[in-house]
Design a protein around this motif. Sequence first.
Motif, PDB file in Angstrom:
ATOM      1  N   CYS A 105       0.829  -1.215   0.000  1.00  9.54           N
ATOM      2  CA  CYS A 105       0.000   0.000   0.000  1.00  9.54           C
ATOM      3  C   CYS A 105       0.861   1.261   0.000  1.00  9.54           C
ATOM      4  N   LEU A 106       1.934   1.262   0.800  1.00  7.70           N
ATOM      5  CA  LEU A 106       2.816   2.433   0.845  1.00  7.70           C
ATOM      6  C   LEU A 106       3.494   2.664  -0.499  1.00  7.70           C
ATOM      7  N   ALA A 107       3.932   1.565  -1.138  1.00  7.64           N
ATOM      8  CA  ALA A 107       4.585   1.700  -2.440  1.00  7.64           C
ATOM      9  C   ALA A 107       3.605   2.136  -3.527  1.00  7.64           C
ATOM     10  N   THR A 108       2.317   1.798  -3.348  1.00  7.82           N
ATOM     11  CA  THR A 108       1.312   2.121  -4.369  1.00  7.82           C
ATOM     12  C   THR A 108       0.805   3.550  -4.244  1.00  7.82           C
ATOM     13  N   PHE A 109       0.544   3.987  -3.016  1.00  6.83           N
ATOM     14  CA  PHE A 109      -0.174   5.248  -2.824  1.00  6.83           C
ATOM     15  C   PHE A 109       0.711   6.416  -2.400  1.00  6.83           C
ATOM     16  N   LEU A 110       1.902   6.161  -1.879  1.00  6.97           N
ATOM     17  CA  LEU A 110       2.754   7.254  -1.424  1.00  6.97           C
ATOM     18  C   LEU A 110       3.769   7.639  -2.484  1.00  6.97           C
ATOM     19  N   LYS A 111       4.015   8.926  -2.598  1.00  7.74           N
ATOM     20  CA  LYS A 111       5.025   9.421  -3.526  1.00  7.74           C
ATOM     21  C   LYS A 111       6.386   9.453  -2.833  1.00  7.74           C
ATOM     22  N   VAL A 112       7.424   9.265  -3.609  1.00  4.49           N
ATOM     23  CA  VAL A 112       8.781   9.343  -3.074  1.00  4.49           C
ATOM     24  C   VAL A 112       9.161  10.811  -2.936  1.00  4.49           C
ATOM     25  N   SER A 113       9.397  11.234  -1.692  1.00  5.01           N
ATOM     26  CA  SER A 113       9.710  12.641  -1.436  1.00  5.01           C
ATOM     27  C   SER A 113      11.182  12.913  -1.727  1.00  5.01           C
ATOM     28  N   GLU A 114      11.447  14.057  -2.367  1.00  7.08           N
ATOM     29  CA  GLU A 114      12.828  14.435  -2.673  1.00  7.08           C
ATOM     30  C   GLU A 114      13.550  15.008  -1.459  1.00  7.08           C
ATOM     31  N   ASN A 115      12.802  15.491  -0.494  1.00  6.09           N
ATOM     32  CA  ASN A 115      13.423  15.994   0.734  1.00  6.09           C
ATOM     33  C   ASN A 115      12.743  15.345   1.931  1.00  6.09           C
ATOM     34  N   ASP A 116      13.220  15.684   3.115  1.00  5.45           N
ATOM     35  CA  ASP A 116      12.716  15.060   4.344  1.00  5.45           C
ATOM     36  C   ASP A 116      11.710  15.956   5.057  1.00  5.45           C
ATOM     37  N   SER A 117      11.042  16.832   4.330  1.00  4.52           N
ATOM     38  CA  SER A 117      10.076  17.740   4.939  1.00  4.52           C
ATOM     39  C   SER A 117       8.774  17.008   5.260  1.00  4.52           C
ATOM     40  N   PHE A 118       7.994  17.614   6.157  1.00  6.72           N
ATOM     41  CA  PHE A 118       6.736  17.013   6.595  1.00  6.72           C
ATOM     42  C   PHE A 118       5.630  17.381   5.627  1.00  6.72           C
ATOM     43  N   ASP A 119       5.002  16.390   5.004  1.00  6.92           N
ATOM     44  CA  ASP A 119       3.893  16.586   4.079  1.00  6.92           C
ATOM     45  C   ASP A 119       2.612  16.094   4.753  1.00  6.92           C
ATOM     46  N   PRO A 120       1.701  17.004   5.163  1.00  6.77           N
ATOM     47  CA  PRO A 120       0.504  16.581   5.909  1.00  6.77           C
ATOM     48  C   PRO A 120      -0.345  15.558   5.150  1.00  6.77           C
ATOM     49  N   TYR A 121      -0.521  15.746   3.844  1.00 10.17           N
ATOM     50  CA  TYR A 121      -1.339  14.813   3.065  1.00 10.17           C
ATOM     51  C   TYR A 121      -0.714  13.426   3.058  1.00 10.17           C
ATOM     52  N   GLN A 122       0.599  13.366   2.819  1.00  9.64           N
ATOM     53  CA  GLN A 122       1.289  12.082   2.791  1.00  9.64           C
ATOM     54  C   GLN A 122       1.265  11.414   4.164  1.00  9.64           C
ATOM     55  N   GLU A 123       1.426  12.203   5.212  1.00  9.20           N
ATOM     56  CA  GLU A 123       1.419  11.636   6.559  1.00  9.20           C
ATOM     57  C   GLU A 123       0.030  11.147   6.945  1.00  9.20           C
ATOM     58  N   LEU A 124      -1.014  11.858   6.503  1.00 16.93           N
ATOM     59  CA  LEU A 124      -2.375  11.398   6.770  1.00 16.93           C
ATOM     60  C   LEU A 124      -2.634  10.079   6.065  1.00 16.93           C
ATOM     61  N   LEU A 125      -2.192   9.995   4.831  1.00 14.02           N
ATOM     62  CA  LEU A 125      -2.342   8.752   4.078  1.00 14.02           C
ATOM     63  C   LEU A 125      -1.562   7.622   4.741  1.00 14.02           C
ATOM     64  N   LYS A 126      -0.367   7.958   5.234  1.00 15.79           N
ATOM     65  CA  LYS A 126       0.450   6.946   5.914  1.00 15.79           C
ATOM     66  C   LYS A 126      -0.231   6.493   7.209  1.00 15.79           C
ATOM     67  N   ALA A 127      -0.876   7.424   7.922  1.00 16.24           N
ATOM     68  CA  ALA A 127      -1.577   7.069   9.158  1.00 16.24           C
ATOM     69  C   ALA A 127      -2.758   6.146   8.862  1.00 16.24           C
ATOM     70  N   LEU A 128      -3.479   6.427   7.770  1.00 17.09           N
ATOM     71  CA  LEU A 128      -4.607   5.565   7.397  1.00 17.09           C
ATOM     72  C   LEU A 128      -4.117   4.163   7.033  1.00 17.09           C
ATOM     73  N   ILE A 129      -3.012   4.098   6.299  1.00 17.90           N
ATOM     74  CA  ILE A 129      -2.444   2.794   5.963  1.00 17.90           C
ATOM     75  C   ILE A 129      -1.957   2.083   7.228  1.00 17.90           C
ATOM     76  N   GLY A 130      -1.492   2.876   8.198  1.00 23.01           N
ATOM     77  CA  GLY A 130      -1.024   2.296   9.453  1.00 23.01           C
ATOM     78  C   GLY A 130      -2.108   1.561  10.223  1.00 23.01           C
ATOM     79  N   PHE A 131      -3.383   1.891   9.955  1.00 21.92           N
ATOM     80  CA  PHE A 131      -4.479   1.219  10.641  1.00 21.92           C
ATOM     81  C   PHE A 131      -4.636  -0.220  10.158  1.00 21.92           C
TER      82      PHE A 131
END
Length: 228
Positions: A52-78
């Motif tokens: 799921c992470l490989a399918t739905f998350l984009k590879v970030s070029e930097n280590d900044s906090f992206d709220p949309y990506q983190e929300l998606l990651k939290a949903l996948i974490g469930f």
Amino acid sequence: MTVFHFFNCAILTFGPHAVYYSATPLSEYDTLGTSVKAALVYLGTALVKLVCLATFLKVSENDSFDPYQELLKALIGFIDVAGLYFALTQLTHRNISQNHKFQAVGLGWAFADSVLHRLAPLWVGARGLEFTWDYILQGIEANANLVLIISLAALGSLMWLRKNKPRTLIPIIYACAGIVATMPSITSYLRRGLGWHFPKVVGFELFTSLVMAIISWQLFAACQRPSA
């Protein structure tokens, strides 16, 4: 010296799991099979999460906090919650009590998580020529993670296995389970959003794990009392 450092870090990371099993009634009731089954369920859950992470998350070029990506990651974490639900309710267990069942499942789950995420970095990094505190902190983080996962398993046991719990406690149980389940996203925000350094994040995880352990223990004890 480097091998000695590796063994020290490995014992700090994985030793508490063995100590917990041998120092509690889990060893007396021979719940090792339940822990192994829970570890296998974790590995399957981790594979689903990875896809799921490989399918739905984009590879970030930097280590900044992206709220949309983190929300998606939290949903996948469930997905972890779904895996714990399966381990607690669908696996066949020996004739053990609910109290021992959630501990055995949580212990197997936490051990598999530590092996999957920390064994390779320890083997590669802790044997280096240069001493670093990072792997000792990873071991401490693994201990906090052990407490958090057993707390989540206890809360899941109350949600899914105990029917006659006080209604006033139900919102608290679900709220605490939600906090524990989203801890990876919370720590990610602290690191990348607020710029916290690793030792400070580990300290936060230790404090949170102790607080959630106390709360889940009190909730479990309150639900064990016979209703008036």
